[in-house]
Design an enzyme around this catalytic site. Structure first.
Site, PDB file in Angstrom:
ATOM      1  CB  CYS A 134      40.772  36.891  35.104  1.00 40.52           C
ATOM      2  SG  CYS A 134      42.268  36.079  35.178  1.00 40.52           S
ATOM      3  CG  HIS A 163      42.666  40.694  32.438  1.00 43.61           C
ATOM      4  ND1 HIS A 163      41.835  40.856  31.425  1.00 43.61           N
ATOM      5  CD2 HIS A 163      42.374  39.419  33.442  1.00 43.61           C
ATOM      6  CE1 HIS A 163      41.107  39.711  31.512  1.00 43.61           C
ATOM      7  NE2 HIS A 163      41.294  38.831  32.390  1.00 43.61           N
TER       8      HIS A 163
END
Length: 337
Positions: free
Chosen positions: A210, A194
């Protein structure tokens, strides 16, 4: 997103005229080859307020610059300092398909289907104790304008620091996930690639598992990647290759620390049987390999035994000579912090 060819980027770099991060399309090397790109030199300017700014300009990670230039000031290198931009690399020894992440080098490689190129991006990854998992998976969902729901663990860690997070952070410029997210098909769907509202975190180990990208990079990747795209995550601090012309290269990165206080410059690196075979082959110079393993410069280093590969007078050899001179120059400087 506007993109630049490698040739254009190198020309601009040589003129010290890059003013923003441009993601680079590297032509794929011929069959049997894994070497791509060329290193560059850059002179720190008065307006360069920190190394992260320079890293974003060349779309690399500040940590990678520090590997190659291990005696420069790590946050604010002095104006006039010549540094090497590590834009030459060996492709990971993986299928050239979809997304490949090498955690140890803080890079994401994307191989657009049907195109003879690879796109390379800097990446932020999971912190110690919350590591991004090594795995082979797929993109399971594309999420534009994501909201962020902090996990119980994240809320607890933030509360311990005096920060009370809301149950859900709405989409927008302050969302920690940025404007685009790719959900991966591992775990319970908690692992994403992301964007981020903290651009200086790209290229660091700071997330809860992440992977973070610069805003223009995730936008470009999001536009190209389809649901079902293969994603392979590896953790290989040592890459090596024998090129079609007989040249042998090793690229060594500092391994990810396994415990608090560990020094990645001196911590041991576990080697595979295949690498041991590469070292023992008659064409390899073990002394050069040992030197590269100790230095951990994060760029490909030639390790041919004397006489095992012909010398080259190509433009790349001249350019690499200049890079070597720049490394020698800044390693001879006194570090000021």
């Amino acid at each position: 997103m506007k993109r630049a060819s490698l040739i254009t980027l190198l020309l601009l770099g040589s003129l010290n005229a890059l003013n923003s991060a441009w993601a680079v399309d590297y032509p794929l090397p011929p069959a049997g080859s894994r070497l791509i790109g060329q290193n560059q030199t850059y002179t720190v300017q008065e307006g360069d307020n920190k190394l992260q700014t320079i890293a974003r300009r060349f779309n690399t990670a500040a940590q990678l610059i520090l590997e190659t230039n291990n005696t420069i000031a790590p946050v604010n290198p002095a104006p006039g300092t010549a540094i090497v931009i590590p834009s030459q690399m060996l492709l990971p020894d993986t299928p050239r398909e979809g997304i490949v992440v090498n955690l140890a080098e803080l890079r994401l490689y994307y191989f657009p289907p049907g195109e003879n190129i690879v796109q390379v991006f800097p990446l932020g990854i999971g912190q110690l104790g919350l590591e991004t998992p090594v795995s082979t998976t797929r993109v399971s969902q594309k999420i534009p304008n994501p909201t962020w729901t902090p996990t119980a663990g994240i809320r607890a860690r933030s509360l311990a620091q005096g920060i009370k997070l809301p149950p859900v952070v709405p989409a927008g410029p302050n969302n920690p996930l940025g404007r685009f997210a790719l959900r991966l098909g591992i775990g319970n769907g908690e692992y994403l690639i992301h964007g981020t509202s903290a651009p200086d975190s790209v290229g660091l180990r700071v997330s809860s598992g992440c992977m973070r990208m610069n805003a223009p990079d995730i936008q470009a990747l999001f536009a190209q990647v389809r649901v079902g795209t293969r994603v392979q995550i590896i953790n290989e601090p040592v890459k090596y290759a024998v090129e079609p012309d007989g040249k042998r290269y090793i690229e060594v990165h500092r391994p990810l620390a396994q415990e608090e206080g560990e020094n990645p410059q001196t911590s041991p690196i576990t080697h595979s049987a295949a690498f041991a075979s590469f070292v023992s082959q008659s064409g390899s110079d073990k002394a050069l390999i040992d030197k590269a393993l100790a230095r951990r410069a994060g760029i490909p280093v030639a390790v041919n035994a004397q006489g095992s590969a012909s010398a080259s007078t190509s433009v790349q050899s001249v350019q690499n000579s200049r890079v070597t001179e720049a490394i020698a120059e800044n390693e001879g400087e006194k570090v000021t912090q």
